[in-house]
Motif scaffolding. Structure first.
Motif, PDB file in Angstrom:
ATOM      1  N   PHE A 105       0.731  -1.220  -0.041  1.00 39.32           N
ATOM      2  CA  PHE A 105       0.050   0.045  -0.026  1.00 39.32           C
ATOM      3  C   PHE A 105       0.928   1.156  -0.107  1.00 39.32           C
ATOM      4  O   PHE A 105       1.710   1.435   0.767  1.00 39.32           O
ATOM      5  CB  PHE A 105      -1.016  -0.031   1.141  1.00 39.32           C
ATOM      6  N   ASP A 106       0.271   2.192  -0.892  1.00 38.28           N
ATOM      7  CA  ASP A 106       0.902   3.570  -0.602  1.00 38.28           C
ATOM      8  C   ASP A 106       0.310   4.093   0.647  1.00 38.28           C
ATOM      9  O   ASP A 106      -0.722   3.571   1.116  1.00 38.28           O
ATOM     10  CB  ASP A 106       0.327   4.365  -1.720  1.00 38.28           C
ATOM     11  N   LEU A 107       0.490   5.080   1.328  1.00 38.23           N
ATOM     12  CA  LEU A 107       0.383   5.669   2.514  1.00 38.23           C
ATOM     13  C   LEU A 107      -0.302   6.927   2.301  1.00 38.23           C
ATOM     14  O   LEU A 107      -1.716   6.676   2.424  1.00 38.23           O
ATOM     15  CB  LEU A 107       1.566   5.903   3.455  1.00 38.23           C
ATOM     16  N   ASP A 108       0.003   8.226   2.066  1.00 32.74           N
ATOM     17  CA  ASP A 108      -0.710   9.369   1.760  1.00 32.74           C
ATOM     18  C   ASP A 108      -1.686   9.346   0.871  1.00 32.74           C
ATOM     19  O   ASP A 108      -1.152   8.917  -0.222  1.00 32.74           O
ATOM     20  CB  ASP A 108       0.206  10.535   1.719  1.00 32.74           C
ATOM     21  N   GLY A 109      -3.016   9.555   1.010  1.00 35.36           N
ATOM     22  CA  GLY A 109      -4.032   9.687   0.169  1.00 35.36           C
ATOM     23  C   GLY A 109      -4.349   8.390  -0.361  1.00 35.36           C
ATOM     24  O   GLY A 109      -5.453   8.234  -0.998  1.00 35.36           O
ATOM     25  N   THR A 110      -3.940   7.379   0.439  1.00 35.49           N
ATOM     26  CA  THR A 110      -4.300   5.776   0.062  1.00 35.49           C
ATOM     27  C   THR A 110      -4.892   5.248   1.438  1.00 35.49           C
ATOM     28  O   THR A 110      -6.243   4.759   1.522  1.00 35.49           O
ATOM     29  CB  THR A 110      -3.454   4.859  -0.584  1.00 35.49           C
ATOM     30  N   LEU A 111      -4.027   5.343   2.422  1.00 35.84           N
ATOM     31  CA  LEU A 111      -4.385   4.451   3.846  1.00 35.84           C
ATOM     32  C   LEU A 111      -4.901   5.914   4.647  1.00 35.84           C
ATOM     33  O   LEU A 111      -5.770   5.553   5.406  1.00 35.84           O
ATOM     34  CB  LEU A 111      -3.337   3.904   4.595  1.00 35.84           C
ATOM     35  N   GLY A 131      -2.736   2.321  -4.762  1.00 35.56           N
ATOM     36  CA  GLY A 131      -2.086   3.561  -4.464  1.00 35.56           C
ATOM     37  C   GLY A 131      -3.223   4.683  -5.187  1.00 35.56           C
ATOM     38  O   GLY A 131      -3.964   4.265  -5.862  1.00 35.56           O
ATOM     39  N   ASP A 132      -2.735   5.975  -4.854  1.00 40.27           N
ATOM     40  CA  ASP A 132      -3.783   6.880  -5.278  1.00 40.27           C
ATOM     41  C   ASP A 132      -3.105   7.774  -6.349  1.00 40.27           C
ATOM     42  O   ASP A 132      -3.764   8.638  -6.829  1.00 40.27           O
ATOM     43  CB  ASP A 132      -3.714   7.964  -4.020  1.00 40.27           C
ATOM     44  N   GLY A 133      -1.814   7.569  -7.100  1.00 36.66           N
ATOM     45  CA  GLY A 133      -1.547   8.375  -7.985  1.00 36.66           C
ATOM     46  C   GLY A 133      -0.657   7.386  -8.924  1.00 36.66           C
ATOM     47  O   GLY A 133      -0.308   6.500  -8.717  1.00 36.66           O
ATOM     48  N   HIS A 171       2.499   7.611  -9.819  1.00 38.33           N
ATOM     49  CA  HIS A 171       3.844   6.988  -9.558  1.00 38.33           C
ATOM     50  C   HIS A 171       3.771   5.599  -8.779  1.00 38.33           C
ATOM     51  O   HIS A 171       4.585   4.947  -9.068  1.00 38.33           O
ATOM     52  CB  HIS A 171       4.088   7.958  -8.248  1.00 38.33           C
ATOM     53  N   ASP A 172       2.465   5.510  -8.118  1.00 47.61           N
ATOM     54  CA  ASP A 172       2.326   3.939  -7.620  1.00 47.61           C
ATOM     55  C   ASP A 172       2.109   3.050  -8.762  1.00 47.61           C
ATOM     56  O   ASP A 172       2.384   1.797  -8.954  1.00 47.61           O
ATOM     57  CB  ASP A 172       1.065   3.884  -6.765  1.00 47.61           C
ATOM     58  N   ALA A 173       0.955   3.551  -9.717  1.00 49.38           N
ATOM     59  CA  ALA A 173       0.703   2.637 -10.891  1.00 49.38           C
ATOM     60  C   ALA A 173       2.272   2.353 -11.844  1.00 49.38           C
ATOM     61  O   ALA A 173       2.274   1.457 -12.162  1.00 49.38           O
ATOM     62  CB  ALA A 173      -0.016   3.217 -11.772  1.00 49.38           C
TER      63      ALA A 173
HETATM   64 MG   LIG Z   1      -0.120   8.672  -2.429  1.00 47.73          MG
END
Ligand SMILES: [Mg+2]
Ligand SMILES: O=C(O)COP(=O)(O)O
Length: 241
Positions: free
Chosen positions: A25-31, A188-190, A192-194
């Motif tokens: 998991f990504d953290l900021d904006g995801t969890l 993730g929410d962005g 970068h994650d994808a």
């Molecule tokens: Mg994020």
């Protein structure tokens, strides 16, 4: 002949539920919705420099590339010019010390996060975090929200030489979990994650309630997404309670 500009490629691949062994998991904006505490610490930094505070929407657009970029963007917005290293380095040190001490005043886990993480772990999945937020700050927030125990590994933005969208930190998370990329999904929410997921060879699910969703539009093909964290188990093909 007209040619469309290259857009970064992602993969729509998701492992079958029976092959799924772990989630990163990504953290900021995801969890967690963390932007108000980031904003508060940035605004304390700016106030000390005699600069006016930043709006939430401005700070939200600055999050995603780690703390150094965040502070650099805030100082650039406040002063109208990018800071030099002699200005940025001490500002970053001061920001991090302040933020780590007050990282969960307003910050909360998104709805459903605790329950779903418990359920996913109960289903036998390994869980890790791969965030661009520095490791110490990440652990400070997770501890304050009593979420640290939900994860088998935490990889921060300074845990490896490169940050997302480079696959290095995601690879480090997989190594920590002892998982091959084909048995894991990044959430993730962005973009970068994808992009990190595509480069590492994991599956990817995007969340649309976070900070970076607008960037998904530039990705080809469009990522698989969920609008609520609680929809994650079903999207992964996990059935039952
Ligand atoms: Mg994020
Ligand atoms: O600290 C940041 O810039 C963003 O962190 P994230 O990778 O958890 O979204």
């Amino acid at each position: 002949m007209f040619e469309a500009p290259d857009s970064p490629g992602t993969s729509p691949f998701l492992p079958a539920a029976r092959r799924l062994r772990g989630l990163v998991f990504d953290l900021d904006g995801t969890l967690i919705d963390s932007v108000e505490d980031l904003r508060a610490a940035l605004n304390r930094l700016l106030a000390g420099r005699g600069r006016p505070p930043l709006e939430r929407s401005a700070v939200q657009a600055m999050v995603g590339d780690g703390a150094r970029k965040l502070v650099e963007r805030a100082l650039t917005a406040a002063h109208g010019a990018a800071p030099d290293v002699a200005t940025l380095d001490p500002a970053l040190t001061a920001f991090l010390a302040d933020y780590e001490a007050a990282a969960a005043v307003h910050t909360r886990a998104y709805p459903g996060v605790r329950e779903v993480l418990t359920r996913l772990r109960g289903a036998g999945l390994k869980l890790a975090i791969c965030t661009n937020k520095p490791y110490a700050a990440s652990v400070a927030v997770l501890d304050a929200l009593q979420l640290s125990d939900a994860f088998d590994a935490v990889i921060g933005g300074d845990s490896t030489p490169a940050r997302k969208p480079d696959p290095q930190p995601l690879q480090a998370a997989l190594d920590a979990l002892g998982l091959p990329p084909g048995g894991a999904v990044m959430i993730g929410d962005g973009p970068h994650d994808a992009l990190a997921a595509a480069a590492a060879g994991t599956g990817f699910i995007g969340v649309t309630y976070g900070y970076g969703t607008a960037g998904f539009a530039a990705l080809t093909p469009a990522p698989i997404t969920i609008d609520r964290f609680a929809d994650l188990p079903a999207r992964l093909g996990l059935t039952g309670g």
